[in-house]
Design an enzyme around this catalytic site. Sequence first.
Site, short mmCIF file in Angstrom:
data_model
loop_
_atom_site.label_atom_id
_atom_site.label_comp_id
_atom_site.label_asym_id
_atom_site.label_seq_id
_atom_site.Cartn_x
_atom_site.Cartn_y
_atom_site.Cartn_z
N ARG A 1 -35.98 -3.88 -20.21
CA ARG A 1 -35.18 -5.01 -20.70
C ARG A 1 -33.70 -4.78 -20.39
O ARG A 1 -33.19 -3.66 -20.54
CB ARG A 1 -35.39 -5.19 -22.21
CG ARG A 1 -36.81 -5.60 -22.52
CD ARG A 1 -37.03 -6.14 -23.91
NE ARG A 1 -38.48 -6.31 -24.10
CZ ARG A 1 -39.19 -7.35 -23.67
NH1 ARG A 1 -38.58 -8.35 -23.06
NH2 ARG A 1 -40.49 -7.40 -23.86
N ASN B 1 -29.27 -9.77 -6.73
CA ASN B 1 -27.89 -9.89 -6.30
C ASN B 1 -27.59 -8.82 -5.26
O ASN B 1 -27.99 -7.66 -5.44
CB ASN B 1 -26.94 -9.71 -7.50
CG ASN B 1 -27.03 -10.84 -8.50
OD1 ASN B 1 -27.20 -12.00 -8.11
ND2 ASN B 1 -26.95 -10.52 -9.78
N HIS C 1 -32.45 -4.15 -7.92
CA HIS C 1 -33.16 -4.57 -9.12
C HIS C 1 -33.40 -6.07 -9.05
O HIS C 1 -32.52 -6.84 -8.69
CB HIS C 1 -32.37 -4.22 -10.39
CG HIS C 1 -30.92 -4.59 -10.32
ND1 HIS C 1 -30.00 -3.85 -9.64
CD2 HIS C 1 -30.25 -5.64 -10.84
CE1 HIS C 1 -28.81 -4.41 -9.73
NE2 HIS C 1 -28.93 -5.51 -10.46
N HIS D 1 -34.00 -9.35 -11.13
CA HIS D 1 -33.85 -9.93 -12.47
C HIS D 1 -35.00 -10.90 -12.71
O HIS D 1 -35.27 -11.77 -11.88
CB HIS D 1 -32.55 -10.72 -12.57
CG HIS D 1 -31.29 -9.91 -12.50
ND1 HIS D 1 -30.57 -9.54 -13.62
CD2 HIS D 1 -30.60 -9.41 -11.45
CE1 HIS D 1 -29.48 -8.87 -13.26
NE2 HIS D 1 -29.48 -8.77 -11.94
P1 AMP Z 1 -26.35 -6.86 -11.32
O1 AMP Z 1 -25.09 -7.51 -11.84
O2 AMP Z 1 -27.24 -7.78 -10.54
O3 AMP Z 1 -26.04 -5.58 -10.57
O4 AMP Z 1 -27.18 -6.48 -12.61
C1 AMP Z 1 -27.03 -5.28 -13.30
C2 AMP Z 1 -27.69 -5.48 -14.63
O5 AMP Z 1 -27.89 -4.22 -15.24
C3 AMP Z 1 -26.84 -6.32 -15.60
O6 AMP Z 1 -27.59 -7.47 -16.00
C4 AMP Z 1 -26.61 -5.36 -16.76
O7 AMP Z 1 -26.61 -6.01 -18.01
C5 AMP Z 1 -27.75 -4.38 -16.61
N1 AMP Z 1 -27.53 -3.07 -17.20
C6 AMP Z 1 -26.42 -2.30 -17.05
N2 AMP Z 1 -26.58 -1.15 -17.73
C7 AMP Z 1 -27.82 -1.20 -18.30
C8 AMP Z 1 -28.57 -0.32 -19.14
N3 AMP Z 1 -28.09 0.88 -19.52
N4 AMP Z 1 -29.81 -0.71 -19.56
C9 AMP Z 1 -30.31 -1.90 -19.18
N5 AMP Z 1 -29.65 -2.77 -18.39
C10 AMP Z 1 -28.43 -2.43 -17.96
#
Ligand code: AMP
Length: 114
Positions: A29, A87, A100, A102
């Site tokens: 999550r 992204n 990753h 989403h």
């Molecule tokens: P992006 O902006 O596509 O690189 O997405 C990175 C995602 O990682 C964002 O939606 C963040 O909220 C999420 N994120 C960052 N740190 C953590 C964490 N420790 N646990 C879970 N999600 C995270």
Amino acid sequence: MSDCLFCKMVSGDIQPNVVYEDDDVLAFRDLNPQAPTHILVIPKRHISTLNDLEPGDEALMGNLVLTAARIAEKEGIAEAGYRTLLNCNAEAGQTVFHIHLHLLGGRPMGWPPG
Ligand code: AMP
Ligand code: ZN
């Protein structure tokens, strides 16, 4: 990669809220959810961005999509609909440089995305 946040999740140094795991993929999550369901599906192997994918990564990337679809079913959002997205680099808003996918759902999604 030792300084990568998501690699630390794969190694167990950081423990996310895991929803699915197999030999190749981890799903957890999002810490800062943008929808009632917001799950990240990552390959366990470090790949920084979509630009770094190589021939041979097709099955792995397909596995991410299939995993997202199965999780959507379990989360009860499959019929109503959901969004999957990756992204790539700064202009798309990538902040964690380990690929990753989403998975977002549980509310209507706007289009076009911001
Ligand atoms: P992006 O902006 O596509 O690189 O997405 C990175 C995602 O990682 C964002 O939606 C963040 O909220 C999420 N994120 C960052 N740190 C953590 C964490 N420790 N646990 C879970 N999600 C995270
Ligand atoms: Zn990594």
